[in-house]
Write an enzyme that holds these catalytic residues in place. Structure first.
Site, PDB file in Angstrom:
ATOM      1  CE1 TYR A   1       1.210  -0.582   4.256  1.00 53.73           C
ATOM      2  CE2 TYR A   1      -0.833   0.438   4.947  1.00 53.73           C
ATOM      3  CZ  TYR A   1       0.411  -0.083   5.247  1.00 53.73           C
ATOM      4  OH  TYR A   1       0.843  -0.100   6.549  1.00 53.73           O
TER       5      TYR A   1
ATOM      6  CE1 TYR B   1      -6.041   0.705   5.408  1.00 52.83           C
ATOM      7  CE2 TYR B   1      -5.992  -0.771   3.520  1.00 52.83           C
ATOM      8  CZ  TYR B   1      -5.518  -0.400   4.767  1.00 52.83           C
ATOM      9  OH  TYR B   1      -4.532  -1.141   5.385  1.00 52.83           O
TER      10      TYR B   1
ATOM     11  CB  ALA C   1       0.594 -11.837  -1.139  1.00 47.13           C
TER      12      ALA C   1
END
Ligand code: ADP
Ligand code: SF4
Length: 703
Positions: free
Chosen positions: A61, A175, A319
């Site tokens: 991020y 978010y 990931a």
């Protein structure tokens, strides 16, 4: 070896807006604990993934402005032009190997309290900080929204200038943008609230503005959740997500799809298996013509190929599999799928972000050490001599030491007391939900069995004399540790049973050896990681009435670092295991366990027949002591070099044992001088100028 034709589909290029990925291996954005603080460490880590064949490699991020500051967690940043050169280190490294680089632009909103920058956090409404800081957000007004759009555009331009090929609009994970989409928190009455069209307005504007700013050079991706929540039975509830996605379907160049429940998306293997997001994906490809990527802790190339063939996704998002094995794509390409170092789903990688330290991995000991130590998971220097090495103990430390020394070409003898390799992972993998931990052993055993220069001796419990008799030039002791039946009370180790009383206390080792306690049992967990909960579950499944007590205020506190605490506690509660928090265990007399509140010292008596202690471990260092005894206590008097590695040096997590084994193998003939400074990826203060300066104010006299 050649590629399995069933896997060819994974190597087909795919156009994403103005750019094309060479294959379908897509490293989705993931945290690293490095971000803006450790640019060289970060760039080299990502570059190694490009070497390993990943087609797309994203940042973590990446904050677009100081008003989105996640301290103490370390994000990337594109706050001003001075950030560009740090990112160029990554994009250049990634491009060198023909991969695309992506930047996940991020604005935290309610999840970032801006503890470092001290700017007021803002979000769709005035909301309490969602990670527990006693701060609320300011409800964004029109000016704020205009600011945000401008900052996003500027950050996108910087991302382009830094060499990125993909730029994200990040609309999930609680978010800011996720909150604009969510009807429960978006209670606005202006054109950004209310109808679906209004709530998607900001995301649409950001996609359009990002495309307008950088769309000629960069693809624009959107990260988006496919569901609103999950039913008790685990069924996804899509709610209005389908309609929402349909509304935005053709705006971006790529959809990066995940789900609302992060603890499932990032689920540990104890609770979540491979391809767990598939049930959430059923509608996605039918509402957009744009490429889609999603994750699922994929380690099987057959599963990956099947996901694409069946139209679940176009790209294999990863990931953790890319962390455990940065060379996963190349191995599949070369028909070496058996060499894949499969992720075990332990989430130690996540703890780097939780603890603000560089990412580490249980399976891949080189992760995070690519720059500092110059390590690469698949490249290791050839042996420095014809010396022979004896490794004693075949747990994670011994196996990794033997594997890596074997790779270096050394003649290695690996002696293991039992008839099975793996040490603690073989034992722990038999506990409920822990089966994937066996991959730590399986990967290494498989590699070792085909090395002609490595001899494995099972059922060989070595004594000090045996070690001398082997006559090796180097000896590594990896003899592990044993769970204790007493506990450390903050000042000293002490037993909880009277000396000579004959009252038995069991440990995790006893349970793993197949012993079970009699009758109602108190499990006392002052270890605080996963073992307490797992043993409690094992006892419960054996029909034992279990109460789990602990000095901490929450169950298995360290599992918060690996993002599984919520699941662990829910699971134990649903099983009906009774939980007693904030109590020390003082004494057990065979019929009653005496607890004491850690705050008030108020006693609490629990009638139980048995106690299982999950406390600390004692190192198995008899062999070490025996060897030193033969050399007047001085290791330098021995005719071989001697080193303890892993749990027998200092008990810790499995990742630490694997790391210790790997480090030994790399440094045995080239030890690091402890007086040499450790490479430190720090900012050179002579180069630093404040990025944002107020206009200088003339000092004025207060009249
Ligand atoms: P680590 O996590 O440090 O690798 P483990 O406890 O998992 O440690 O593994 C230690 C291994 O060492 C076990 O498999 C154990 O059987 C083996 N071992 C312990 N003592 C001896 C010995 N004297 N000779 C050979 N093997 C030993
Ligand atoms: Fe997988 Fe564990 Fe490595 Fe993370 S730390 S990538 S979960 S093996």
């Amino acid at each position: 070896m050649t590629r399995n034709p069933n896997h060819d589909i994974l190597f087909e290029p795919l156009q994403i807006g103005p750019v094309t990925t060479k294959n379908r291996f897509y490293q989705v954005p993931h945290c690293t604990g490095m971000g803006w603080q450790r640019p060289r460490t970060l760039a080299q880590m990502r570059k190694v993934k490009a070497m390993g064949g990943w087609g797309v490699i994203n940042t973590e991020y990446c904050s677009i402005h100081p008003a989105s500051d996640d301290s103490l967690h370390i994000s990337a940043s594109l706050w001003d032009d001075s950030d560009i050169s740090a990112h160029q280190l990554m994009t250049e490294g990634v491009h060198e190997y023909g991969a695309l680089a992506g930047a996940e632009l991020w604005f935290g909103g309610v999840r970032s309290a801006n503890l470092s920058t001290r700017l007021t956090a803002m979000d769709v409404a005035s909301l309490p900080n969602s990670v527990g800081h006693p701060f609320q957000t300011r409800a964004m007004d029109k000016n704020d929204i205009r600011d945000l759009r401008r900052w996003h555009r500027k950050a996108a331009l910087r991302a382009r200038d830094a060499g990125f090929d993909i730029v994200y609009v990040y609309a999930t994970h609680g978010y800011l943008l996720a909150n604009f989409l969510d009807p429960r928190v978006n209670t606005r009455s202006d054109e950004y609230g209310g109808s679906l069209e209004n709530r998607t307005r900001l995301v649409r504007e950001l996609i359009e503005e990002t495309k307008d700013a950088v769309g000629d050079r960069c693809a624009v991706a959107v990260r988006f959740a496919a569901d609103e929540y999950e039913e008790e039975d685990g069924k996804p509830v899509h709610g209005e997500r389908r309609e929402m996605l349909a509304l935005l379907a053709e705006y971006p160049d790529l959809w990066d799809i995940n789900i609302a429940d992060y603890s499932l998306e990032m689920g540990v293997s104890r609770f979540t298996k491979e391809a767990a997001l598939e049930p959430y994906m059923d509608f996605v490809k039918s509402v957009t013509t744009k490429p889609v990527v999603t994750v699922g802790r994929f380690t099987s190339p057959d599963t990956m190929a099947s996901q694409i063939k069946r139209g679940v996704t176009d790209l294999i998002g990863a990931a953790r599999p890319s962390i455990a094995d940065p060379y996963l794509p190349n191995k599949i390409d070369e028909g070496r799928s058996d060499d894949i170092r499969e992720c075990i789903g332990c989430n130690i990688c996540y703890s780097g972000d939780s603890l603000a330290v560089p990412i580490r991995c249980t399976q891949n000991p080189t992760m995070g050490e690519e720059w500092r130590k110059g390590w690469n998971p698949e490249v290791i220097p050839s042996k420095g001599s014809d010396a022979t090495v004896l490794v004693v103990g075949a747990g994670p430390a011994g196996l990794e030491a033997a594997r890596s020394l074997g790779n270096r070409g050394y003649h290695v003898m690996l002696a293991e007391a039992t008839d099975t390799l793996g040490g603690r992972v073989t034992r722990e993998a038999n506990l409920p939900g822990m089966s994937e931990y066996i991959r730590v052993r399986d990967y290494r055993e498989q590699q070792l069995l085909v090395m002609p220069n490595v001899e494995i001796f099972r059922e060989s419990r070595l004594t000090a004399q045996d070690v001398f008799d082997v006559g090796a030039d180097h000896v590594a002791l990896a003899t592990g540790a044993t769970w204790r039946s007493d506990r450390f009370d903050g000042a000293a180790y002490g037993a909880i049973v009277e000396d000579g009383s004959g009252v038995q206390v069991l440990t995790p080792d006893d349970i793993m050896d197949g012993k079970l306690p009699d009758g109602p049992t108190l499990l006392y967990d002052c270890d605080g990681y996963y073992m307490g909960g797992v043993i409690a579950e094992k006892l419960h499944l054996a029909g034992i009435d279990v109460t789990m007590a602990m000095p901490s205020d929450n169950v298995s506190p360290w599992t918060a670092m690996t993002s599984e605490q919520w699941r662990v506690r829910t699971h134990l509660m649903r099983l009906g295991i009774k939980l007693i928090m904030s109590h020390n265990l003082e004494h057990f007399d065979g019929a009653q366990a005496m607890l004491e509140c850690v705050y008030t010292e108020t006693p609490k008596v629990i009638p139980v027949q048995s106690v299982v202690m999950v406390s600390q471990r004692r190192t198995n260092d008899d062999l070490y002591a025996g060897l030193l005894a033969k050399a007047d206590g001085q290791a330098e008097n021995l005719p071989f070099s001697l080193k303890r590695i892993g749990d027998c040096e200092a008990p810790a997590i499995i990742a630490a044992a694997v790391f210790a084994g790997h480090r030994y193998a790399r440094e045995m003939d080239n030890p690091t001088d402890p007086d040499l400074p450790m490479p430190h990826d720090k900012v050179d203060v002579s180069l630093v100028k404040p990025a944002r300066q107020q206009k200088a104010l003339e000092p004025q006299l207060v009249k």
